[in-house]
Design a protein around this motif. Sequence first.
Motif, PDB file in Angstrom:
ATOM      1  N   GLY A  22       0.801  -1.230   0.000  1.00 39.54           N
ATOM      2  CA  GLY A  22       0.000   0.000   0.000  1.00 39.54           C
ATOM      3  C   GLY A  22       0.831   1.277   0.000  1.00 39.54           C
ATOM      4  N   TYR A  23       2.142   1.150   0.215  1.00 35.62           N
ATOM      5  CA  TYR A  23       3.019   2.320   0.190  1.00 35.62           C
ATOM      6  C   TYR A  23       3.642   2.486  -1.192  1.00 35.62           C
ATOM      7  N   HIS A  24       3.895   3.723  -1.572  1.00 40.24           N
ATOM      8  CA  HIS A  24       4.560   3.974  -2.848  1.00 40.24           C
ATOM      9  C   HIS A  24       6.067   3.814  -2.682  1.00 40.24           C
ATOM     10  N   LEU A  26       9.668   5.128  -3.269  1.00 40.13           N
ATOM     11  CA  LEU A  26      10.166   6.506  -3.378  1.00 40.13           C
ATOM     12  C   LEU A  26      11.662   6.514  -3.661  1.00 40.13           C
ATOM     13  N   SER A 128       8.240   5.714   8.238  1.00 38.16           N
ATOM     14  CA  SER A 128       8.933   5.678   6.937  1.00 38.16           C
ATOM     15  C   SER A 128      10.163   6.585   6.870  1.00 38.16           C
ATOM     16  N   ARG A 147      10.154   2.247   0.675  1.00 33.08           N
ATOM     17  CA  ARG A 147       9.200   3.174   1.310  1.00 33.08           C
ATOM     18  C   ARG A 147       9.909   4.058   2.320  1.00 33.08           C
ATOM     19  N   THR A 174      -0.998  13.521   4.287  1.00 35.25           N
ATOM     20  CA  THR A 174      -0.075  12.694   3.498  1.00 35.25           C
ATOM     21  C   THR A 174      -0.822  11.672   2.628  1.00 35.25           C
ATOM     22  N   PRO A 175      -1.796  10.890   3.170  1.00 38.32           N
ATOM     23  CA  PRO A 175      -2.494   9.918   2.307  1.00 38.32           C
ATOM     24  C   PRO A 175      -3.226  10.590   1.141  1.00 38.32           C
ATOM     25  N   PHE A 178      -0.665  11.642  -1.563  1.00 33.89           N
ATOM     26  CA  PHE A 178      -0.199  10.456  -2.305  1.00 33.89           C
ATOM     27  C   PHE A 178      -1.288   9.951  -3.254  1.00 33.89           C
TER      28      PHE A 178
HETATM   29  O1  C5P Z   1       4.558   7.047   6.407  1.00 34.26           O
HETATM   30  P1  C5P Z   1       3.234   7.504   6.899  1.00 34.26           P
HETATM   31  O2  C5P Z   1       2.554   6.482   7.771  1.00 34.26           O
HETATM   32  O3  C5P Z   1       3.212   8.878   7.450  1.00 34.26           O
HETATM   33  O4  C5P Z   1       2.308   7.588   5.586  1.00 34.26           O
HETATM   34  C1  C5P Z   1       0.969   7.963   5.636  1.00 34.26           C
HETATM   35  C2  C5P Z   1       0.256   7.514   4.371  1.00 34.26           C
HETATM   36  O5  C5P Z   1       0.851   8.116   3.216  1.00 34.26           O
HETATM   37  C3  C5P Z   1       0.303   6.033   4.076  1.00 34.26           C
HETATM   38  O6  C5P Z   1      -0.697   5.346   4.757  1.00 34.26           O
HETATM   39  C4  C5P Z   1       0.117   6.014   2.564  1.00 34.26           C
HETATM   40  O7  C5P Z   1      -1.243   6.220   2.228  1.00 34.26           O
HETATM   41  C5  C5P Z   1       0.877   7.221   2.113  1.00 34.26           C
HETATM   42  N1  C5P Z   1       2.277   6.870   1.760  1.00 34.26           N
HETATM   43  C6  C5P Z   1       2.509   6.200   0.571  1.00 34.26           C
HETATM   44  N2  C5P Z   1       3.799   5.857   0.255  1.00 34.26           N
HETATM   45  C7  C5P Z   1       4.833   6.181   1.057  1.00 34.26           C
HETATM   46  C8  C5P Z   1       4.619   6.877   2.262  1.00 34.26           C
HETATM   47  C9  C5P Z   1       3.304   7.213   2.598  1.00 34.26           C
HETATM   48  O8  C5P Z   1       1.584   5.901  -0.174  1.00 34.26           O
HETATM   49  N3  C5P Z   1       6.079   5.829   0.705  1.00 34.26           N
END
Ligand code: C5P
Length: 284
Positions: A22-24, A26, A128, A147, A174-175, A178
């Motif tokens: 579910g994380y992107h 980066l 992250s 991530r 943040t969500p 993204f």
């Molecule tokens: O890292 P953190 O828990 O703060 O991230 C919050 C939200 O941001 C995640 O649940 C996700 O939806 C998105 N996110 C993402 N990819 C990442 C970091 C965060 O999609 N690398």
Amino acid sequence: MTIEAFAKVNFTLEVFAKRADGYHALRSLVVPIELSDTLTIEFANAITSDLPYADDLCVKAAKVLRSSAPHPERLKGVRISVKKRIPAGGGLGGGSADAAGVLVALNEMWNLRYSPERLAEIGAAVGSDVPALVLSRFAGPVVMEGRGELVRSASLKGAKVFLVIANPGVFCSTPEVFKKCISRVTDDPSILYNMVSSFAAGDVDLMARSFMNDLEHPAVELHPRIGLLKERLEKAGVRGAAMSGSGSTLFGLVRSGEEGRAIAASLCAEGFKAWCVATYCPVV
Ligand code: C5P
């Protein structure tokens, strides 16, 4: 023990495809800056902090570190006090910086003798941005991938520039940012290369052109005030203004601390929050 927890800005931030978790994925050049929270940590019966959040990353970091130890039951609790200066929720990594500081301080207080790399690995279970902020305390700017769990020194010890950082006073989720972001489908290695090599060479023109953040466009769509502040920064003489993390803080290059302080003062007079900061590099 009292230590400083340094904020960061992302000089580059490329967003790739969403992963199975579910994380992107980066890729980012994470650069620590001389804007810090002060942590005071004392032994106590339980692990607590004086921060008012339920999901406090300082307490989480201490608990994750204790459970990684060979004999957690032999380690005393700690009381963590935080003097906050890093604005929360602004893309400057404040909560993660505090967590990284807790890991480094407790590594000493609990006499765990973990290497910076091992502490960064433990930090991945806290948040992250935590691995990058652990390693940057020792190495200065850090290249972060995955991530956030894959971190390595960008070998930029000694490189230093002055920045103006400014916040438009809007909260970026943040969500949400993204979700609105269109991921990159091809990999352009020159983005990171140009950023790191221009920083190493002190080539401020190429540096200003190399700042980039794939989350900026979606954040500006959600909050146009970020775009307005970016224009305002550029008009004030800040070079290469870009957003940090998932926003809403922006930063850009200035020639000196003196120039940066004058620009920050003019932005503050207009109701923005602005600071002049130097990038932080630990003494070798
Ligand atoms: O890292 P953190 O828990 O703060 O991230 C919050 C939200 O941001 C995640 O649940 C996700 O939806 C998105 N996110 C993402 N990819 C990442 C970091 C965060 O999609 N690398």
